[in-house]
Structures are given as C-alpha cells and as structure tokens.
Design an enzyme around this catalytic site. Structure first.
Site, PDB file in Angstrom:
ATOM      1  N   THR A   6       0.397   2.139   9.246  1.00  0.00           N
ATOM      2  CA  THR A   6      -0.545   1.313   8.494  1.00  0.00           C
ATOM      3  C   THR A   6      -1.957   1.828   8.723  1.00  0.00           C
ATOM      4  O   THR A   6      -2.311   2.212   9.838  1.00  0.00           O
ATOM      5  CB  THR A   6      -0.433  -0.175   8.901  1.00  0.00           C
ATOM      6  OG1 THR A   6      -1.371  -0.949   8.137  1.00  0.00           O
ATOM      7  CG2 THR A   6      -0.715  -0.383  10.383  1.00  0.00           C
ATOM      8  N   HIS A  41       8.601  -4.003  23.650  1.00  0.00           N
ATOM      9  CA  HIS A  41       8.752  -3.666  25.058  1.00  0.00           C
ATOM     10  C   HIS A  41      10.167  -3.933  25.569  1.00  0.00           C
ATOM     11  O   HIS A  41      10.527  -3.541  26.691  1.00  0.00           O
ATOM     12  CB  HIS A  41       7.755  -4.482  25.881  1.00  0.00           C
ATOM     13  CG  HIS A  41       7.318  -3.820  27.152  1.00  0.00           C
ATOM     14  ND1 HIS A  41       7.872  -2.645  27.614  1.00  0.00           N
ATOM     15  CD2 HIS A  41       6.378  -4.163  28.070  1.00  0.00           C
ATOM     16  CE1 HIS A  41       7.298  -2.296  28.752  1.00  0.00           C
ATOM     17  NE2 HIS A  41       6.382  -3.207  29.051  1.00  0.00           N
TER      18      HIS A  41
END
Length: 423
Positions: free
Chosen positions: A340, A394
C-alpha cells in the site's frame, strides 16, 4: 410467469444491495440483457436476465438488501403483457360514472415519469453518485460535472445539492427572530448530516476491525535511500516508455523487492488455517487502490514471473478498473502479500493494517529529501529518503524475521542491480 433471481456470485458472497434498476415495469427485454446493478461487499455486479420477455413486476427497491436465490423480478411473455395493457383501455368507456378528470390524471404522469427515466439512463455517473443522487432526491440530468469524460461523480452531486439548498438556508434566519427559542433545534439539524454507509464501506470497516481482533499485529520500520532507483528511472524512463508503452514507476521496483524478500522469508507469504501454517509458493501481490467507495486491493497474479513492464501494465489496468468500478471478483480474490502506498497522498509515516488472512503488508510513504550520513567518514549528503513500514502477524512471524525482511527490501531497492538479479 418467469422469476428472475439473484444469481450465485462467489463462494464468499451471499448477499448484496440493489444499486439501481436499469429497466422498469412494462419494458421488453432480451435474453442476456442487464436489468439491475447489484452492490456487493467487493464489487458491483450486473444482473442479467436468462430469458426474453416483458418485465411484469420489480420486487425490490434501490437500496434493498437481497440474498442469493431471492426472486427480485417477474417476467412475462410479450403477448401476455400486450393483453394486460389492453384491458384497462377496454374498461375505460364502461366507467361512465367516473369523473373525466381521473383518466387524464392517470395518463399524464406515465409519460413524464417514463421520459425522466429515459433521460436519466443517458447520464453517465458512478454508482456512488447515483446512490447519492437518490438519497438527496436529485435528478442527475440537472447536475453539472467537471470530469472531461462527462462522468458525474459524488462531489458533483454534493455541490449541486448545496447550490440547490442555498436559497432555503438563506430564508431560515429571516423567520427566526420572533422565536429565538425554537431556532436552536432547527440550526442544530442543519449542522449534522446522517449518511448511510455503503455495503462496501461496511465490509471494509468490518474487515479492518476483524484484522485487529484476530491477528497479533505488529509493525516495524526502516528507511530507504531512493537515489539509485530514481537515477535508474530518470535514465531509462523515455526508452522504457517507447519500448513498452507504459511509464516506469516505483511500484514495479517495490513489487520486485518484496518478492525477493519473500523468497528469503517465506513465512511472510503464508496464512494461518486453524492450527496449521499454509506456506504459499507463488507470489500474487495485492496493490491497494483508493476509490470513491473506499480502498480495494486488486491482485497482480504470479508477479514473480512478470517483467518490470508487465508489472506496471498490470497495476495500471487494475487501477483503472478500480476507479471505473469495473473490477471483477477474480481481480480481488486471493493474494499472498499486499503493498500500500500512502505516499501518493503525502503520508510520511504510518502503520498499515493487515489484509487478512495475509500475514504481511508493506507500507510505502512519501519521498522526502533529508540529510543523511553516506559513508564511514561521516559525510553528510541530502538524499531522497522514504520510510517503509512492515505490519505482520506476530503469531507466525518473529520480530527477527520481520526486521530482516524489511532490511532485505531496503538492500534490494538501494542496489537495483541486485534487484534485477534477485527478480
């Protein structure tokens, strides 16, 4: 009587909203003709008739939610329609006791309404603009537009509405001096506008919240010296355009750099399914594109097999389709990693949100000239620098891998020769 139903759209799409009907009751249509535009979570879809005939009844209004398999219109044979049209004409002479004014009243609105619908169909407007016009009760034929292609957009409709309501707003203060107590609520009403969220905006909002609630999202940052990339672009842009018919932009460099880094850190090209990790050994790169209806992420398929020119062409075509609201479901499905670019709007620093179920997204930002140390002798030079950000899940990507992934992207961009070899 033939029933027209909402067709099967895609595995993940079960409902939509009627954006607009392109036909009206009494219209004769051919097989394969579009009768309505359906707004779904991802794209707008044209509903086509599988039969020829005459529209007998429309069972949903623009703005109504409908589900796959629901009957939204009824279709009859052309002869049946003609017979039904003849019936009222035969009954008219029998109604001698009825006032003569009544048939006249019935006869006049039909052509006017018909004429209005015909003129509206000639106006080229985005679905968002049509929806806004319906909400505000505005005839699109009366709206002035700035688009050189003659397309009416949302801002044109809003500007027309403000101009239209300006005289009314000016009249209100004249009536209020005699009743100061009653003026406050009326003034408050004009300062607030309630706007229904489009289906796509609702979906975007839902998915962004889900991403934050589902993933253990973390972001790491680095900065890239864009001197080498900009030098290559400046030297090669004319020859590149002459040969390929497309401009050499930054996105092809970043796409190649991301693919090179993904090959070194494959967990960022994966997704979680239950208690398993699904490693993807292909590189379908999503490229975020801003549109009137919100952010969409069309996918460049097998980007690792494309040249720089191939990537630029594909991104250009997908971007145009996104802005024209003509993306298909296949253009948006899948994707293994997303890029993006907030820099085109001037963003210096941001934390992009994951495009789930993907586990990584790279954020590009504006290029800013800053003083940096360029060698071991502490020489300071002004260089074109860009901050880049990697948001990652994560749960399966460790911080060490995320940081090294971003460092690899930086290395490939700062050494385009290495980027070409890696690509």
């Amino acid at each position: 009587m033939i029933e027209i139903k909402v067709p099967e759209l895609a595995e993940s799409i079960t409902e939509g909203t009627i954006a607009e009907w392109t036909v009206k009751t009494g219209d004769a249509i051919e097989k394969g003709e579009t009768i309505a535009e359906l707004e779904t979570d991802k794209v707008n879809v044209e509903i086509k008739s599988d039969f020829s005939g005459v529209i007998q009844e429309l069972l949903a209004e623009p703005g109504d939610n409908v589900v796959v398999g629901q009957v939204i219109a009824k279709l009859g044979e052309e002869g049946a329609s003609a017979a039904s049209d003849a019936a009222p004409k035969e009954e008219a002479p029998k109604a001698e006791e009825a006032p003569k004014a009544e048939p006249a009243k019935e006869a006049t609105p039909a052509p006017a309404a018909e004429e209005k619908k015909v003129s509206k169909s000639r106006t080229v407007a985005s679905p968002a603009a049509r929806k806004k016009a319906r909400e505000l009760g505005i005839d699109l034929d009366e709206v002035s537009f700035r688009d050189p292609m003659g397309r009416v957009r949302v801002e044109d409709v809003e500007a027309h509405n403000q101009t239209k309501n300006a005289p009314k707003a000016a009249e209100k203060p004249a009536a209020s001096p005699s009743k100061p107590a009653a003026a406050a609520p009326a003034q408050d009403d004009t300062r607030v506008e309630r706007i229904k969220m489009s289906r796509r905006r609702q979906t975007i909002a839902k998915r962004l919240v889900e991403a934050q609630h589902t993933a253990a999202m973390l972001t790491t940052f680095n900065e890239v010296d864009m001197t080498a990339v900009m030098d290559v672009r400046n030297r090669r842009k004319d020859a590149f355009f002459k040969k390929n018919g497309v401009k050499l932009g930054f996105m092809s460099f970043f796409t190649k750099a991301v693919i090179g880094a993904l090959k070194s850190f494959p967990l960022l090209n994966a997704e979680i399914q239950g208690d398993e990790i699904l490693l993807k050994k292909f590189y379908d790169i999503g490229v975020a594109v801003s549109t009137e209806e919100g952010l969409v992420v069309p996918v460049v398929r097998d980007a690792d097999k494309l040249s720089f020119a191939g990537i630029e062409k594909e991104i250009g075509e997908l971007g145009k389709k996104a802005r024209d609201n003509s993306l298909g479901l296949k253009d948006l499905q899948g994707g293994t990693f997303t890029i993006t670019n907030g820099g085109i709007f001037g963003s210096l620093y941001s934390t992009p949100i994951l495009n789930t179920p993907q586990v990584g997204i790279l954020g590009m930002h504006t290029i800013q000239r800053r003083p940096v140390v360029v060698d071991d002798n502490d020489t300071v030079e002004v260089r074109p620098m860009m901050y880049i950000a990697l948001s990652y899940d994560h749960r399966i990507v460790d911080g060490k891998d995320a940081v090294q992934f971003l460092v690899r992207v930086k290395q490939l961009l700062e050494d385009p020769e290495d980027l070409l070899l890696e690509g």
